[in-house]
Scaffold this motif. Structure first.
Motif, PDB file in Angstrom:
ATOM      1  N   ASP A 132      -9.775 -20.361  21.057  1.00  0.00           N
ATOM      2  CA  ASP A 132     -10.467 -21.822  21.157  1.00  0.00           C
ATOM      3  C   ASP A 132     -10.311 -22.496  22.443  1.00  0.00           C
ATOM      4  OD1 ASP A 132     -11.252 -21.512  18.402  1.00  0.00           O
ATOM      5  OD2 ASP A 132      -9.162 -22.022  17.650  1.00  0.00           O
ATOM      6  N   ASN A 133     -11.079 -22.111  23.212  1.00  0.00           N
ATOM      7  CA  ASN A 133     -11.286 -22.848  24.601  1.00  0.00           C
ATOM      8  C   ASN A 133     -12.813 -23.043  24.871  1.00  0.00           C
ATOM      9  OD1 ASN A 133     -11.896 -20.359  25.579  1.00  0.00           O
ATOM     10  ND2 ASN A 133     -10.052 -20.134  26.675  1.00  0.00           N
ATOM     11  N   TRP A 134     -13.178 -23.733  25.990  1.00  0.00           N
ATOM     12  CA  TRP A 134     -14.672 -24.078  26.490  1.00  0.00           C
ATOM     13  C   TRP A 134     -15.154 -22.455  26.673  1.00  0.00           C
ATOM     14  CZ3 TRP A 134     -17.148 -28.603  28.704  1.00  0.00           C
ATOM     15  CH2 TRP A 134     -16.788 -29.621  28.193  1.00  0.00           C
ATOM     16  N   ARG A 135     -14.518 -21.590  27.300  1.00  0.00           N
ATOM     17  CA  ARG A 135     -15.243 -20.505  27.434  1.00  0.00           C
ATOM     18  C   ARG A 135     -15.753 -19.430  26.277  1.00  0.00           C
ATOM     19  NH1 ARG A 135     -15.489 -17.103  32.464  1.00  0.00           N
ATOM     20  NH2 ARG A 135     -14.433 -18.288  33.292  1.00  0.00           N
ATOM     21  N   TRP A 136     -14.647 -19.350  25.399  1.00  0.00           N
ATOM     22  CA  TRP A 136     -14.846 -18.541  24.424  1.00  0.00           C
ATOM     23  C   TRP A 136     -15.044 -19.195  22.910  1.00  0.00           C
ATOM     24  CZ3 TRP A 136     -16.062 -14.026  25.949  1.00  0.00           C
ATOM     25  CH2 TRP A 136     -15.457 -13.640  27.429  1.00  0.00           C
ATOM     26  N   GLN A 137     -15.414 -20.371  23.014  1.00  0.00           N
ATOM     27  CA  GLN A 137     -15.339 -20.954  21.558  1.00  0.00           C
ATOM     28  C   GLN A 137     -16.334 -20.324  20.576  1.00  0.00           C
ATOM     29  OE1 GLN A 137     -13.503 -23.549  20.440  1.00  0.00           O
ATOM     30  NE2 GLN A 137     -14.123 -23.102  18.570  1.00  0.00           N
ATOM     31  N   GLY A 138     -15.862 -19.906  19.476  1.00  0.00           N
ATOM     32  CA  GLY A 138     -16.937 -19.304  18.499  1.00  0.00           C
ATOM     33  C   GLY A 138     -17.169 -17.771  18.666  1.00  0.00           C
TER      34      GLY A 138
ATOM     35  N   LYS B 212      -2.847 -15.466  31.575  1.00  0.00           N
ATOM     36  CA  LYS B 212      -2.585 -14.633  30.334  1.00  0.00           C
ATOM     37  C   LYS B 212      -2.106 -15.465  29.097  1.00  0.00           C
ATOM     38  CE  LYS B 212      -2.482 -10.132  32.595  1.00  0.00           C
ATOM     39  NZ  LYS B 212      -1.837  -8.911  32.844  1.00  0.00           N
ATOM     40  N   VAL B 213      -0.968 -16.419  29.650  1.00  0.00           N
ATOM     41  CA  VAL B 213      -0.279 -17.131  28.781  1.00  0.00           C
ATOM     42  C   VAL B 213      -1.414 -18.098  28.173  1.00  0.00           C
ATOM     43  CG1 VAL B 213       1.624 -18.616  28.209  1.00  0.00           C
ATOM     44  CG2 VAL B 213       1.878 -16.580  29.401  1.00  0.00           C
ATOM     45  N   ASP B 214      -2.025 -18.675  28.899  1.00  0.00           N
ATOM     46  CA  ASP B 214      -3.137 -19.716  28.504  1.00  0.00           C
ATOM     47  C   ASP B 214      -4.037 -19.097  27.396  1.00  0.00           C
ATOM     48  OD1 ASP B 214      -2.198 -21.416  30.459  1.00  0.00           O
ATOM     49  OD2 ASP B 214      -3.698 -21.127  32.098  1.00  0.00           O
ATOM     50  N   VAL B 215      -4.377 -17.816  27.548  1.00  0.00           N
ATOM     51  CA  VAL B 215      -5.182 -17.150  26.535  1.00  0.00           C
ATOM     52  C   VAL B 215      -4.257 -17.051  25.228  1.00  0.00           C
ATOM     53  CG1 VAL B 215      -6.364 -15.079  25.578  1.00  0.00           C
ATOM     54  CG2 VAL B 215      -6.379 -15.939  28.357  1.00  0.00           C
ATOM     55  N   LEU B 216      -3.286 -16.696  25.228  1.00  0.00           N
ATOM     56  CA  LEU B 216      -2.449 -16.649  23.927  1.00  0.00           C
ATOM     57  C   LEU B 216      -2.203 -17.941  23.216  1.00  0.00           C
ATOM     58  CD1 LEU B 216       0.068 -13.786  25.010  1.00  0.00           C
ATOM     59  CD2 LEU B 216      -1.651 -13.621  23.490  1.00  0.00           C
ATOM     60  N   ARG B 217      -1.874 -19.041  24.100  1.00  0.00           N
ATOM     61  CA  ARG B 217      -1.795 -20.210  23.609  1.00  0.00           C
ATOM     62  C   ARG B 217      -3.100 -20.908  23.084  1.00  0.00           C
ATOM     63  NH1 ARG B 217       2.020 -22.207  28.638  1.00  0.00           N
ATOM     64  NH2 ARG B 217       3.904 -21.518  27.878  1.00  0.00           N
ATOM     65  N   ALA B 218      -4.103 -20.624  23.558  1.00  0.00           N
ATOM     66  CA  ALA B 218      -5.420 -20.769  23.073  1.00  0.00           C
ATOM     67  C   ALA B 218      -6.050 -20.236  21.569  1.00  0.00           C
ATOM     68  CB  ALA B 218      -6.501 -21.106  24.051  1.00  0.00           C
ATOM     69  N   MET B 219      -5.357 -19.348  21.290  1.00  0.00           N
ATOM     70  CA  MET B 219      -5.762 -18.459  20.320  1.00  0.00           C
ATOM     71  C   MET B 219      -5.223 -19.081  18.856  1.00  0.00           C
ATOM     72  SD  MET B 219      -5.269 -14.503  21.480  1.00  0.00           S
ATOM     73  CE  MET B 219      -5.983 -13.652  20.284  1.00  0.00           C
ATOM     74  N   ARG B 220      -6.482 -18.890  18.072  1.00  0.00           N
ATOM     75  CA  ARG B 220      -6.388 -19.756  16.705  1.00  0.00           C
ATOM     76  C   ARG B 220      -5.396 -19.002  16.057  1.00  0.00           C
ATOM     77  NH1 ARG B 220     -11.938 -20.030  13.840  1.00  0.00           N
ATOM     78  NH2 ARG B 220     -12.541 -20.841  15.887  1.00  0.00           N
ATOM     79  N   ARG B 221      -4.409 -19.829  15.348  1.00  0.00           N
ATOM     80  CA  ARG B 221      -3.242 -19.269  14.669  1.00  0.00           C
ATOM     81  C   ARG B 221      -3.942 -19.106  13.309  1.00  0.00           C
ATOM     82  NH1 ARG B 221      -1.825 -18.702  19.677  1.00  0.00           N
ATOM     83  NH2 ARG B 221       0.587 -18.782  19.704  1.00  0.00           N
ATOM     84  N   PHE B 222      -3.386 -18.209  12.437  1.00  0.00           N
ATOM     85  CA  PHE B 222      -3.467 -17.851  11.004  1.00  0.00           C
ATOM     86  C   PHE B 222      -2.858 -18.646  10.015  1.00  0.00           C
ATOM     87  CE2 PHE B 222      -4.424 -14.128  13.718  1.00  0.00           C
ATOM     88  CZ  PHE B 222      -5.655 -13.720  13.434  1.00  0.00           C
ATOM     89  N   THR B 223      -3.512 -18.955   9.024  1.00  0.00           N
ATOM     90  CA  THR B 223      -3.180 -19.362   7.689  1.00  0.00           C
ATOM     91  C   THR B 223      -3.216 -18.236   6.570  1.00  0.00           C
ATOM     92  OG1 THR B 223      -5.054 -20.046   6.570  1.00  0.00           O
ATOM     93  CG2 THR B 223      -4.008 -21.628   8.342  1.00  0.00           C
ATOM     94  N   PRO B 224      -2.311 -18.503   5.608  1.00  0.00           N
ATOM     95  CA  PRO B 224      -2.324 -17.229   4.470  1.00  0.00           C
ATOM     96  C   PRO B 224      -3.898 -16.807   4.149  1.00  0.00           C
ATOM     97  CG  PRO B 224      -0.456 -18.670   3.936  1.00  0.00           C
ATOM     98  CD  PRO B 224      -1.407 -19.416   5.357  1.00  0.00           C
ATOM     99  N   ASP B 225      -4.688 -17.731   3.968  1.00  0.00           N
ATOM    100  CA  ASP B 225      -5.953 -17.822   3.761  1.00  0.00           C
ATOM    101  C   ASP B 225      -6.712 -16.860   4.678  1.00  0.00           C
ATOM    102  OD1 ASP B 225      -5.905 -18.801   1.062  1.00  0.00           O
ATOM    103  OD2 ASP B 225      -6.589 -20.972   2.087  1.00  0.00           O
ATOM    104  N   THR B 226      -6.477 -17.280   5.966  1.00  0.00           N
ATOM    105  CA  THR B 226      -7.367 -16.714   7.030  1.00  0.00           C
ATOM    106  C   THR B 226      -6.767 -15.265   7.370  1.00  0.00           C
ATOM    107  OG1 THR B 226      -6.020 -17.848   8.822  1.00  0.00           O
ATOM    108  CG2 THR B 226      -8.088 -18.568   8.177  1.00  0.00           C
ATOM    109  N   VAL B 227      -5.506 -14.963   7.044  1.00  0.00           N
ATOM    110  CA  VAL B 227      -5.130 -13.633   7.090  1.00  0.00           C
ATOM    111  C   VAL B 227      -5.908 -12.652   6.077  1.00  0.00           C
ATOM    112  CG1 VAL B 227      -3.301 -11.950   6.528  1.00  0.00           C
ATOM    113  CG2 VAL B 227      -2.724 -14.361   7.612  1.00  0.00           C
TER     114      VAL B 227
END
Length: 504
Positions: free
Chosen positions: A333-339, A273-288
């Motif tokens: 952002d990992n091999w399983r879920w990219q995009g 589960k922690v691996d998933v959270l670490r792989a999640m794409r972080r937000f910038t002000p623009d992407t928010v």
């Protein structure tokens, strides 16, 4: 029944014993566990609070709570007369370190009576500002020294932001070992949520499809008809993103997106589960601005009753910037879920109360049927309903009855009520039993909590520093603000809702 659990005396000390959580969930859960034979031969349930009550006063109070809220209905006299003597009450001011010595005396007296040491579980069913105070006072009273027999259960919210979550983790880490700390999220105790892992990892046909090659997108919706009610004081300092997405919905996302663990051990599952959270794409002000939508409900009508808007609730700030609706697009952002986008939404005063995970599969690569034949054809979906119904339905295409070839969507359904005669346990029953067993699989670890906060902090910061100029922006009994529909529509999708009673 686990023989070790049956023989291990256990003491539950419920801080907030006169509160709503104990009345609605904890006391009924402990009683149901007792009815089904899951409680040890020797156990005690000690409620605490500032109200001056005797043991008998508290037992009468708990009797009423169980009668009102237990899934097993009204207590039966013979069973209750056997359970009730295990209920005690200890008046206490949690801020007064001296009062904690009384807990120690009571626990020692019970151990002497039972002629055996007891596992002691401290359940903090109190406001979050009391978490550090109680933990430190337990330590001062010498009630945390036996790491093998002492556990602490902490309700959400675990921190108000990343900094406060880290501070609380550090404090607890100085007093307890990680194996003693149970950060509870009741959503993880729900039967359908647990069944996601069984569905994924016990069926050979699912895992080859569980990736970006077959799945187009994922939606997780937890919607509520209710407004804030008597939770306004807490909710106005929290909001939908903190209250639901940072914990409940991200936990569901982790279970859907996690890699197969090597085993079903607590640490293996929590690592994934922690691996998933670490792989999640972080937000910038623009992407928010591009990937997060907030809303606040206005007045309207719900089931024939007029209801106030959030800013019109009793005691509300008429200029409140607190969101009662949040929808966010995440990427792993990992091999399983990219995009593959993961759309999460939650809100109050919406059209229907439901918790649903929808996994939409990609379209067929080549359609052999004529446009007329496939007029009603839809992409395959896996719909996991957590509440109000508990079901897993796979939506596939099949031929309609008749002489011509016409396709239609049909459901292959597994639902609990139709499959099992026994009633599913409440989430708190499952989680309290796991605490007794020392199983942390369904509980959050320190790093998991901090990663979840780190992920949502850019959104929280942006929303706190920018006052919304269009609140309120959705009416009661709607599905939320228009921008939420636009969030998925610009990717070519729309929000799914589960038909009532599974009917189209």
């Amino acid at each position: 029944m686990d023989a070790l659990l049956k023989s291990q005396p256990t003491v539950f000390v419920i801080f907030g014993g006169t509160g709503d959580l104990n009345a609605r969930k904890l006391a009924p859960a402990l009683y149901n566990l007792y009815l089904e034979g899951w409680m040890p031969d020797h156990f005690a349930f000690i409620g605490t609070g500032r109200t001056k009550l005797t043991d008998n006063d508290f037992r009468v109070r708990v009797t009423g709570d169980v009668n009102k809220f237990s899934r097993s209905g009204q207590v039966k006299d013979e069973q209750w007369q056997s359970f009730a003597p295990n209920i005690y009450y200890q008046p206490a001011d949690v801020q007064d370190a001296e009062t904690y010595k009384e807990f120690g005396k009571k626990i020692k007296a019970l151990e002497k009576e039972w002629k055996a040491p007891a596992n002691v579980i401290y359940y903090l069913a109190v406001a979050p500002n009391f978490f550090p105070i109680i933990a430190e006072n337990l330590a001062k009273a010498g009630l945390t020294e036996d790491a093998g027999c002492t556990r602490i259960v902490i309700e959400k919210p675990f921190g108000h932001d990343l900094a406060s979550a880290k501070e609380l983790n550090l404090l607890l880490g100085r007093i307890f070992q990680e194996k003693q700390i149970y950060r509870i999220d009741h959503y993880l105790g729900k039967e359908t949520v647990q069944n996601i892992m069984a569905f994924r990892f016990a069926n050979a046909i699912m895992e080859p499809l569980w990736n970006r090659n077959s799945i187009e997108h994922v939606q997780i919706s937890v919607t509520e008809q209710l407004g804030v009610g008597d939770r306004l004081g807490y909710y106005d300092g929290s909001g939908a993103l903190r209250d639901m997405i940072q914990n409940h919905l991200l936990q569901l996302l982790c279970i859907v997106a996690m890699e197969p663990p090597v085993s079903f051990s607590a640490e293996e599952v929590r690592n994934r589960k922690v691996d998933v959270l670490r792989a999640m794409r972080r937000f910038t002000p623009d992407t928010v601005r591009e990937q997060a939508v907030r809303g606040q409900y206005a007045s309207g009508w719900m089931e024939g009753q007029q209801v106030p808007g959030y800013r019109e609730e009793p005691g509300a700030n008429p200029h409140s910037n607190t969101e009662t609706f949040a929808a966010v697009k995440f990427f792993v952002d990992n091999w399983r879920w990219q995009g593959v986008p993961f759309y999460l939404r939650t809100g109050k005063r919406l059209h229907r109360s439901a918790s649903v995970i929808t996994i939409q599969f990609k379209d067929v690569p080549h359609l052999i049927f004529s446009p007329e034949t496939a007029e009603t054809m839809r992409q395959n979906r896996l719909v996991i309903s957590i509440q109000p119904e508990m079901s897993i339905r796979l939506q596939v295409q099949a031929k309609r009855p008749g002489v011509d070839m016409m396709l239609n969507t049909v459901d292959m359904v597994f639902d609990y009520k139709g499959t099992y005669q026994s009633e599913a346990p409440e989430a708190y029953e499952t989680l309290l039993l796991d605490v007794m067993l020392g199983d942390q699989t369904l509980f959050m670890r320190a790093d998991q909590v901090e990663e979840a906060w780190d992920l949502v902090m850019p959104i929280l910061t942006s929303w706190q520093t920018r006052t919304s100029q269009n609140f309120p922006n959705y009416s009661a009994d709607s599905w939320g603000p228009e921008d939420a529909e636009a969030l998925v529509a610009k990717d070519g999708f729309h929000w799914f809702t589960l038909p009532l009673n599974g009917k189209k």
